[in-house]
Design a protein around this motif. Structure first.
Motif, PDB file in Angstrom:
ATOM      1  N   THR A   1      19.723 -73.039  43.693  1.00 35.11           N
ATOM      2  CA  THR A   1      19.243 -72.232  42.583  1.00 35.11           C
ATOM      3  C   THR A   1      18.033 -71.409  43.033  1.00 35.11           C
ATOM      4  O   THR A   1      17.027 -71.958  43.458  1.00 35.11           O
ATOM      5  CB  THR A   1      18.856 -73.120  41.382  1.00 35.11           C
ATOM      6  N   LEU A   2      18.160 -70.093  42.924  1.00 34.17           N
ATOM      7  CA  LEU A   2      17.098 -69.182  43.346  1.00 34.17           C
ATOM      8  C   LEU A   2      16.521 -68.465  42.128  1.00 34.17           C
ATOM      9  O   LEU A   2      17.260 -67.841  41.360  1.00 34.17           O
ATOM     10  CB  LEU A   2      17.655 -68.126  44.308  1.00 34.17           C
ATOM     11  N   THR A   3      15.209 -68.561  41.942  1.00 34.73           N
ATOM     12  CA  THR A   3      14.527 -67.788  40.904  1.00 34.73           C
ATOM     13  C   THR A   3      13.884 -66.587  41.591  1.00 34.73           C
ATOM     14  O   THR A   3      13.125 -66.736  42.550  1.00 34.73           O
ATOM     15  CB  THR A   3      13.466 -68.639  40.189  1.00 34.73           C
ATOM     16  N   VAL A   4      14.220 -65.406  41.076  1.00 34.29           N
ATOM     17  CA  VAL A   4      13.912 -64.168  41.783  1.00 34.29           C
ATOM     18  C   VAL A   4      13.178 -63.202  40.863  1.00 34.29           C
ATOM     19  O   VAL A   4      13.616 -62.946  39.735  1.00 34.29           O
ATOM     20  CB  VAL A   4      15.211 -63.500  42.288  1.00 34.29           C
ATOM     21  N   GLY A   5      12.068 -62.644  41.333  1.00 34.11           N
ATOM     22  CA  GLY A   5      11.333 -61.656  40.558  1.00 34.11           C
ATOM     23  C   GLY A   5      12.119 -60.368  40.406  1.00 34.11           C
ATOM     24  O   GLY A   5      12.890 -59.980  41.291  1.00 34.11           O
ATOM     25  N   ALA A   6      11.893 -59.683  39.280  1.00 37.33           N
ATOM     26  CA  ALA A   6      12.636 -58.460  38.986  1.00 37.33           C
ATOM     27  C   ALA A   6      12.346 -57.345  39.977  1.00 37.33           C
ATOM     28  O   ALA A   6      13.151 -56.431  40.144  1.00 37.33           O
ATOM     29  CB  ALA A   6      12.320 -57.986  37.570  1.00 37.33           C
ATOM     30  N   GLY A   7      11.204 -57.422  40.664  1.00 41.65           N
ATOM     31  CA  GLY A   7      10.842 -56.387  41.616  1.00 41.65           C
ATOM     32  C   GLY A   7      11.414 -56.586  43.006  1.00 41.65           C
ATOM     33  O   GLY A   7      11.254 -55.726  43.880  1.00 41.65           O
ATOM     34  N   VAL A   8      12.104 -57.700  43.228  1.00 42.23           N
ATOM     35  CA  VAL A   8      12.700 -57.969  44.542  1.00 42.23           C
ATOM     36  C   VAL A   8      13.827 -56.972  44.807  1.00 42.23           C
ATOM     37  O   VAL A   8      14.666 -56.727  43.941  1.00 42.23           O
ATOM     38  CB  VAL A   8      13.238 -59.416  44.617  1.00 42.23           C
ATOM     39  N   ILE A   9      13.845 -56.404  46.000  1.00 39.64           N
ATOM     40  CA  ILE A   9      14.921 -55.507  46.382  1.00 39.64           C
ATOM     41  C   ILE A   9      16.206 -56.327  46.504  1.00 39.64           C
ATOM     42  O   ILE A   9      16.222 -57.381  47.144  1.00 39.64           O
ATOM     43  CB  ILE A   9      14.618 -54.798  47.723  1.00 39.64           C
ATOM     44  N   LEU A  10      17.285 -55.847  45.886  1.00 42.63           N
ATOM     45  CA  LEU A  10      18.538 -56.606  45.879  1.00 42.63           C
ATOM     46  C   LEU A  10      19.024 -56.882  47.295  1.00 42.63           C
ATOM     47  O   LEU A  10      19.509 -57.989  47.584  1.00 42.63           O
ATOM     48  CB  LEU A  10      19.601 -55.845  45.088  1.00 42.63           C
ATOM     49  N   ALA A  11      18.879 -55.916  48.193  1.00 46.75           N
ATOM     50  CA  ALA A  11      19.312 -56.116  49.579  1.00 46.75           C
ATOM     51  C   ALA A  11      18.562 -57.272  50.227  1.00 46.75           C
ATOM     52  O   ALA A  11      19.132 -58.032  51.028  1.00 46.75           O
ATOM     53  CB  ALA A  11      19.101 -54.832  50.381  1.00 46.75           C
ATOM     54  N   ARG A  12      17.271 -57.414  49.889  1.00 45.74           N
ATOM     55  CA  ARG A  12      16.485 -58.519  50.439  1.00 45.74           C
ATOM     56  C   ARG A  12      17.008 -59.858  49.916  1.00 45.74           C
ATOM     57  O   ARG A  12      17.099 -60.839  50.664  1.00 45.74           O
ATOM     58  CB  ARG A  12      15.015 -58.348  50.057  1.00 45.74           C
ATOM     59  N   LEU A  13      17.373 -59.899  48.640  1.00 47.52           N
ATOM     60  CA  LEU A  13      17.907 -61.136  48.068  1.00 47.52           C
ATOM     61  C   LEU A  13      19.226 -61.516  48.736  1.00 47.52           C
ATOM     62  O   LEU A  13      19.451 -62.690  49.061  1.00 47.52           O
ATOM     63  CB  LEU A  13      18.118 -60.961  46.560  1.00 47.52           C
ATOM     64  N   VAL A  14      20.094 -60.538  48.952  1.00 51.34           N
ATOM     65  CA  VAL A  14      21.383 -60.805  49.600  1.00 51.34           C
ATOM     66  C   VAL A  14      21.159 -61.378  50.997  1.00 51.34           C
ATOM     67  O   VAL A  14      21.805 -62.359  51.390  1.00 51.34           O
ATOM     68  CB  VAL A  14      22.219 -59.508  49.666  1.00 51.34           C
TER      69      VAL A  14
END
Length: 303
Positions: free
Chosen positions: A100-113
């Motif tokens: 389970t990953l909690t991710v800030g709205a400002g994170v670049i989607l490519a970085r999350l992937v």
């Protein structure tokens, strides 16, 4: 004057960066757009809340913008404040369960992937190559025809100006094609994704297949906003525009991409007026040929 008072109140405020008369062409993937009266980066929730309170009090219009990947800004700019989310909204936290990953709205989607790949977590492979931030991806339920961000979300946290923090479980939100049911007057702060353990080699191979397909079928590397129109039920905008003979149609520096007809690219000299002229022509031709009223997927600011 409201704008002057807002500048005086926000300049030097903790966790807040304020720029006056900022060229929005620097903040959109189209590389198009006039100046915003204010460009504000809020690095914490308290800074965001204060910023919105000040702008509301001073009656300065405002809008939240991520990386501008789905945005067309008017050549004359925007007379209000553009707000972006900074440091506190650029974090990811992996829960003890390991999936389970909690991710800030400002994170670049490519970085999350890429982070999911690094941690050996599967589920986000389809999102490789999709531009923008997590907040934008959640708000428009970004994805493909058979895979989308909303299907992976457990929880979304938002800020409702004047009221405070709100939480939405997955089933509290109506997830639809290129949209979600989170109220438009709320600011997405973070989202929690539930992924699945996977072999890194398998995850990487799936990502590479998706990326290869994007490169083959989309004008990757060109300045654009991605898909301009939403696909109608059971239809393909790209196919309809192509069958109307509009691939390569251009006004000024804006052109219907020869690679994918649902992309309008900036060939280097396009203005917002050029892009809107191409959009209007495409809509008119598709309406006359198919009787279908195309709905823009791109967001407009300052028009």
């Amino acid at each position: 004057m409201g704008l002057f008072n807002a500048i005086m109140s926000l300049s030097g405020a903790i966790d807040t960066d304020v720029i006056e008369d900022e060229r929005m062409a620097r903040h959109t993937s189209y590389r198009i757009g006039g100046r915003a009266a204010l460009f504000i980066t809020c690095h914490s929730y308290h800074a965001l809340r204060r910023c919105v309170d000040v702008l509301t009090r001073e009656r300065v219009p405002w809008v939240i913008v991520g990386k501008g990947s789905n945005l067309l800004v008017s050549d004359s700019g925007y007379s209000g404040a553009v707000i972006t989310l900074g440091r506190e909204f650029s974090r990811t936290v992996l829960a003890e369960d390991g999936v389970t990953l909690t991710v800030g709205a400002g994170v670049i989607l490519a970085r999350l992937v890429n982070e999911a790949l690094t941690k050996g977590l599967s589920g986000l492979e389809f999102a490789v190559g999709i531009p923008g931030t997590v907040g934008g991806a959640v708000s428009m339920n970004a994805g493909l025809r058979d895979a989308w961000v909303g299907s992976l979300i457990e929880d979304v946290v938002t800020y409702k100006p004047g009221e405070g923090i709100r939480h939405y479980a997955h089933d509290d939100v109506a997830w639809g094609y290129r949209e979600c049911g989170i109220p438009g007057d709320e600011i997405i702060l973070e989202a929690t994704f539930r992924l699945a353990p996977g072999e890194k080699s398998d995850i990487r191979a799936t990502m590479e297949r998706h990326l290869a397909r994007r490169r083959r079928t989309q004008p990757v590397g060109s300045a654009s906003c991605g898909s301009v129109f939403r696909n109608p039920p059971g239809g393909s905008v790209g196919a309809m525009v192509e069958e109307c003979g509009l691939k390569g149609f251009s006004v000024g520096g804006a052109e219907v991409s020869p690679v994918h007809a649902n992309f309008i690219v900036n060939n280097g000299t396009a203005t917002a007026r050029d892009v809107t002229a191409v959009i209007q022509h495409v809509r008119k031709q598709v309406k006359e040929t198919y009787g279908v009223e195309l709905k823009p997927e791109v967001k407009f600011l300052g028009f």
